[in-house]
Design a protein around this motif. Structure first.
Motif, PDB file in Angstrom:
ATOM      1  N   GLU A   1       5.506   8.372 -48.896  1.00 52.82           N
ATOM      2  CA  GLU A   1       5.396   6.913 -48.924  1.00 52.82           C
ATOM      3  C   GLU A   1       4.565   6.424 -50.104  1.00 52.82           C
ATOM      4  N   LYS A   2       4.068   7.355 -50.915  1.00 51.66           N
ATOM      5  CA  LYS A   2       3.195   7.006 -52.039  1.00 51.66           C
ATOM      6  C   LYS A   2       3.882   7.365 -53.357  1.00 51.66           C
ATOM      7  N   THR A   3       3.498   6.680 -54.409  1.00 48.58           N
ATOM      8  CA  THR A   3       4.100   6.900 -55.729  1.00 48.58           C
ATOM      9  C   THR A   3       3.328   7.984 -56.480  1.00 48.58           C
ATOM     10  N   THR A   4       4.051   8.863 -57.132  1.00 46.88           N
ATOM     11  CA  THR A   4       3.437   9.932 -57.927  1.00 46.88           C
ATOM     12  C   THR A   4       4.062   9.952 -59.317  1.00 46.88           C
ATOM     13  N   ILE A   5       3.223  10.038 -60.329  1.00 47.41           N
ATOM     14  CA  ILE A   5       3.681  10.109 -61.718  1.00 47.41           C
ATOM     15  C   ILE A   5       3.135  11.396 -62.318  1.00 47.41           C
ATOM     16  N   ILE A   6       4.031  12.236 -62.814  1.00 54.44           N
ATOM     17  CA  ILE A   6       3.633  13.536 -63.362  1.00 54.44           C
ATOM     18  C   ILE A   6       4.080  13.623 -64.815  1.00 54.44           C
ATOM     19  N   ALA A   7       3.107  13.695 -65.722  1.00 55.08           N
ATOM     20  CA  ALA A   7       3.407  13.942 -67.137  1.00 55.08           C
ATOM     21  C   ALA A   7       3.138  15.414 -67.399  1.00 55.08           C
ATOM     22  N   ALA A   8       4.073  16.114 -68.045  1.00 50.74           N
ATOM     23  CA  ALA A   8       3.907  17.563 -68.199  1.00 50.74           C
ATOM     24  C   ALA A   8       4.675  18.073 -69.402  1.00 50.74           C
ATOM     25  N   HIS A   9       4.274  19.291 -69.820  1.00 48.43           N
ATOM     26  CA  HIS A   9       5.029  19.990 -70.857  1.00 48.43           C
ATOM     27  C   HIS A   9       5.964  21.019 -70.223  1.00 48.43           C
ATOM     28  N   ARG A  10       5.599  21.489 -69.013  1.00 47.10           N
ATOM     29  CA  ARG A  10       6.459  22.445 -68.313  1.00 47.10           C
ATOM     30  C   ARG A  10       7.488  21.685 -67.476  1.00 47.10           C
ATOM     31  N   MET A  11       8.737  21.974 -67.704  1.00 51.74           N
ATOM     32  CA  MET A  11       9.801  21.286 -66.980  1.00 51.74           C
ATOM     33  C   MET A  11       9.745  21.578 -65.472  1.00 51.74           C
ATOM     34  N   SER A  12       9.181  22.738 -65.119  1.00 48.63           N
ATOM     35  CA  SER A  12       9.096  23.097 -63.705  1.00 48.63           C
ATOM     36  C   SER A  12       8.193  22.127 -62.925  1.00 48.63           C
ATOM     37  N   SER A  13       7.289  21.430 -63.638  1.00 47.98           N
ATOM     38  CA  SER A  13       6.390  20.494 -62.961  1.00 47.98           C
ATOM     39  C   SER A  13       7.105  19.213 -62.540  1.00 47.98           C
ATOM     40  N   VAL A  14       8.208  18.889 -63.209  1.00 42.74           N
ATOM     41  CA  VAL A  14       8.861  17.599 -62.964  1.00 42.74           C
ATOM     42  C   VAL A  14      10.291  17.730 -62.457  1.00 42.74           C
ATOM     43  N   MET A  15      10.824  18.951 -62.379  1.00 43.66           N
ATOM     44  CA  MET A  15      12.257  19.115 -62.104  1.00 43.66           C
ATOM     45  C   MET A  15      12.673  18.570 -60.740  1.00 43.66           C
ATOM     46  N   ASN A  16      11.736  18.465 -59.803  1.00 49.17           N
ATOM     47  CA  ASN A  16      12.089  17.932 -58.482  1.00 49.17           C
ATOM     48  C   ASN A  16      11.755  16.450 -58.336  1.00 49.17           C
ATOM     49  N   ALA A  17      11.394  15.802 -59.437  1.00 43.16           N
ATOM     50  CA  ALA A  17      11.061  14.374 -59.391  1.00 43.16           C
ATOM     51  C   ALA A  17      12.317  13.537 -59.125  1.00 43.16           C
ATOM     52  N   ASP A  18      12.110  12.348 -58.548  1.00 40.28           N
ATOM     53  CA  ASP A  18      13.239  11.447 -58.285  1.00 40.28           C
ATOM     54  C   ASP A  18      13.850  10.926 -59.582  1.00 40.28           C
ATOM     55  N   LYS A  19      13.006  10.806 -60.601  1.00 45.55           N
ATOM     56  CA  LYS A  19      13.495  10.342 -61.898  1.00 45.55           C
ATOM     57  C   LYS A  19      12.651  11.007 -62.970  1.00 45.55           C
ATOM     58  N   ILE A  20      13.296  11.373 -64.084  1.00 48.38           N
ATOM     59  CA  ILE A  20      12.595  12.005 -65.208  1.00 48.38           C
ATOM     60  C   ILE A  20      12.920  11.219 -66.471  1.00 48.38           C
ATOM     61  N   ILE A  21      11.898  10.916 -67.259  1.00 46.78           N
ATOM     62  CA  ILE A  21      12.135  10.251 -68.546  1.00 46.78           C
ATOM     63  C   ILE A  21      11.606  11.153 -69.660  1.00 46.78           C
ATOM     64  N   VAL A  22      12.297  11.128 -70.790  1.00 42.81           N
ATOM     65  CA  VAL A  22      11.939  11.949 -71.944  1.00 42.81           C
ATOM     66  C   VAL A  22      11.495  11.027 -73.078  1.00 42.81           C
ATOM     67  N   PHE A  23      10.271  11.255 -73.581  1.00 41.72           N
ATOM     68  CA  PHE A  23       9.728  10.447 -74.678  1.00 41.72           C
ATOM     69  C   PHE A  23       9.929  11.154 -76.010  1.00 41.72           C
ATOM     70  N   GLU A  24      10.178  10.357 -77.031  1.00 40.22           N
ATOM     71  CA  GLU A  24      10.254  10.840 -78.408  1.00 40.22           C
ATOM     72  C   GLU A  24       9.774   9.712 -79.307  1.00 40.22           C
ATOM     73  N   GLN A  25       8.651   9.941 -80.010  1.00 36.14           N
ATOM     74  CA  GLN A  25       8.056   8.953 -80.921  1.00 36.14           C
ATOM     75  C   GLN A  25       7.878   7.589 -80.253  1.00 36.14           C
ATOM     76  N   GLY A  26       7.383   7.621 -79.040  1.00 38.53           N
ATOM     77  CA  GLY A  26       7.042   6.376 -78.339  1.00 38.53           C
ATOM     78  C   GLY A  26       8.204   5.686 -77.655  1.00 38.53           C
ATOM     79  N   GLU A  27       9.367   6.263 -77.698  1.00 36.49           N
ATOM     80  CA  GLU A  27      10.537   5.653 -77.064  1.00 36.49           C
ATOM     81  C   GLU A  27      11.135   6.600 -76.028  1.00 36.49           C
TER      82      GLU A  27
END
Length: 589
Positions: free
Chosen positions: A524-550
């Motif tokens: 019921e709570k929101t979680t935001i995970i920033a990581a370099h290892r894809m295994s840390s985020v692979m089960n997230a509801d949504k994943i975004i990829v940043f490149e040069q601020g976009e």
């Protein structure tokens, strides 16, 4: 005297202390004027052979009585004036510390820790001396000079007094000449002390890196360079400061020569008695302290003035993050909507956008994964969420309310934040975990540690949860520090949990254990995970990829794998590395 003008706000607020103190100081000086008159009168009685036991007892008792009276008055003024100076130091120290707590990230980028510590220690001590020794020397010197001169006129002779004090104005001329020089020199001295403090703080904080890289001798040389520079500047301060003592001595010597020649001639011509000349010599001796006191006063005031200006420069700086004091004081909750058109770091010579065209919707209870290369903008976005910077084009809303509309306390209490490098206090494991809420029970502490996969480690410590972690958590490994920090964030059950590469130091098995616990506990709570290892985020509801601020890619793990973009390439590379490491470990076994 400008420092007294600048501190007038404090003297007015605590006028009772200073009125009492200065009143008793005034009475002390009056009492001090009686003994020389009694001594001169007694001398005349001795010369006239009129001394009887009764007269001897009367004069001795009178001198002793006024000495005891002066002792009582002196005790009273010291108690009041130094109490006031301690209160000033406390007030300024609290102002400065509160100011440090309110300042933003940019402030701490401009000012180093050693410099800020020097303001809170050396500078405040110099200002405190103005409200104690400065007040004392100013009033004491003026009162003694005025009372002594009046006593000289009425007890001895006005002509001898006039000629005897004639050299004193030379002192004023000397002070006016030396004042700007000592102020400039002492400002440089305080700045050098700040640099030295900063060097010491950095060397102590980085002692592990210094020793690991074998840079002890180089660091010692750098420290010696700072010490040499500081000593050179302080020598200049001492050189200018030392000019005043000899100047006062010469002026007082001239006054004594006048007393001997002109005063002696008045005795010979029977215009004054030998006893009066003795009184005059004693009064002149009383002027020696004010002469040197004025020299010390001049030193204290210039040092205090330089330090006060340095402290005020710090206090005048304003945080770019301004709290809406009439804002919402309930905890923020609901969906998160991020719309950042552009953001550039302040004081950054490179005007390139750190973020641009960032639009994200996170539903309450979802987990968002953020990935990208180093410097791509992941942590920058999290800093905006944490309100470390507010000057961006766009908006961040929680529950359709702009985060700038919340009070700091209500907004930040909503968030549990864990960075890659976390600050741990030199305290017990339990107190570090419950730092976010000191009222949490031991049961709460242990539950949070279990969720962070840290409980089993703690049970192996010498004193378990009462084990001291050392300064900055020096007794813990990198993974243990991260898990302790995660437990500290989880203990308050935050509405929004932010993990900024907070699992980088833990192994794959522990990472999986922590993520599983978070998924089960935070539906019921929101979680935001920033990581370099894809295994840390692979089960997230949504994943975004940043490149040069976009944002260059977004979607679920499965969707991103189908796109065969940056995310898919990095995931495959990391999986390949993991497989190779496992095979090598198996062969080694």
């Amino acid at each position: 005297m400008s420092i007294f003008t600048q501190l007038m706000w404090f003297f007015r607020a605590n006028k009772r202390l200073y009125i009492y103190g200065l009143s008793f100081l005034f009475l002390t000086e009056i009492s001090q004027m009686v003994s020389p008159a009694l001594l001169g009168s007694f001398t005349d009685r001795v010369i006239a052979r009129e001394v009887t036991p009764e007269i001897l007892l009367l004069y001795a008792g009178g001198i002793l009585f006024f000495a005891i009276l002066m002792y009582g008055f002196r005790y009273a003024w010291i108690t009041n004036i130094f109490q006031g100076s301690a209160l000033l130091e406390k007030t300024l120290r609290q102002q400065l510390f509160d100011h440090y707590m309110q300042m933003d990230t940019t402030f701490y980028q401009r000012h180093r820790t050693g410099d800020l510590m020097a303001h809170a220690s050396n500078d405040l001590s110099a200002i405190q001396r103005v409200a104690s020794g400065g007040i004392l020397m100013l009033v004491d010197s003026i009162v003694i000079i005025v009372f002594t001169v009046i006593s000289m006129i009425f007890v001895v002779d006005w002509r001898l007094t006039l000629i005897g004090v004639l050299p004193l104005p030379l002192l004023v001329i000397g002070v006016r000449y030396l004042s700007p020089k000592i102020r400039e020199a002492f400002t440089a001295s305080q700045e050098a002390f700040s640099e030295l403090s900063n060097k010491s703080q950095e060397s102590i904080a980085g002692i592990k890196a210094i020793k690991t890289l074998g840079q002890e001798s180089q660091d010692v040389q750098a420290f010696e360079k700072e010490v040499t520079k500081t000593i050179k500047i302080n020598k200049k301060v001492a050189l200018i400061d030392s000019l005043f003592g000899p100047m006062a001595t010469v002026i007082m010597t001239i006054s004594y020569v006048i007393m001997m020649t002109y005063g002696g001639s008045l005795v010979v011509s029977n215009e004054i008695t030998i006893g009066q000349l003795v009184s005059f010599a004693t009064y002149l001796g009383l002027l020696v302290w004010p002469m040197f006191g004025l020299g010390q006063l001049f030193n204290v005031l210039e040092r205090g003035n330089a330090s006060y200006m340095r402290v005020q420069d710090i206090l005048m700086e304003k945080s770019a993050i301004v709290e809406d004091t009439a804002g919402i004081d309930t905890l923020a909750q609901g969906n998160i909507k991020i719309d950042i058109e552009s953001f550039v770091y302040p004081d950054d010579s490179d005007t390139k956008n750190a973020l641009k065209n960032v639009h994200i919707d996170i539903k309450s209870g979802e987990t968002l994964g953020i990935v990208g290369r180093v410097g791509s903008g992941k942590t920058t976005l999290l800093k905006l969420l944490l309100r470390q910077f507010d000057h961006y084009e766009g908006s961040i809303k929680i529950g359709n309310i702009d985060i700038k509309s919340y009070r700091f306390e209500s907004y930040l209490r909503t968030i549990g934040y864990v960075a890659q490098e976390n600050f741990l206090f030199s305290d017990t494991v339990a107190n570090n975990i419950r730092f976010a809420d000191v009222n949490k029970t031991q049961e709460n502490v242990e539950l949070a540690a279990k969720k962070a996969a840290f409980h089993e480690d703690v049970l192996k410590f010498p004193e378990r949860y009462e084990t001291e972690v050392g300064e900055h958590g020096v007794s813990l490994s990198g993974g243990q520090k991260q898990r302790l920090a995660i437990a500290r964030a989880l203990i308050i059950n935050p509405e929004i949990l932010i993990l900024d590469d907070a699992l980088s130091a833990v192994d794959a098995r522990t990472e999986k254990q922590i993520l599983s616990a978070l998924k089960a506990e935070r539906q019921e709570k929101t979680t935001i995970i920033a990581a370099h290892r894809m295994s840390s985020v692979m089960n997230a509801d949504k994943i975004i990829v940043f490149e040069q601020g976009e944002i260059i890619e977004s979607g679920t793990h499965a969707e991103l794998m189908l796109k065969q973009g940056w995310y898919a390439q990095m995931y495959k590379q990391q999986q390949l590395v993991t497989t190779l490491v496992s095979k090598l470990d198996g062969q080694g076994g």
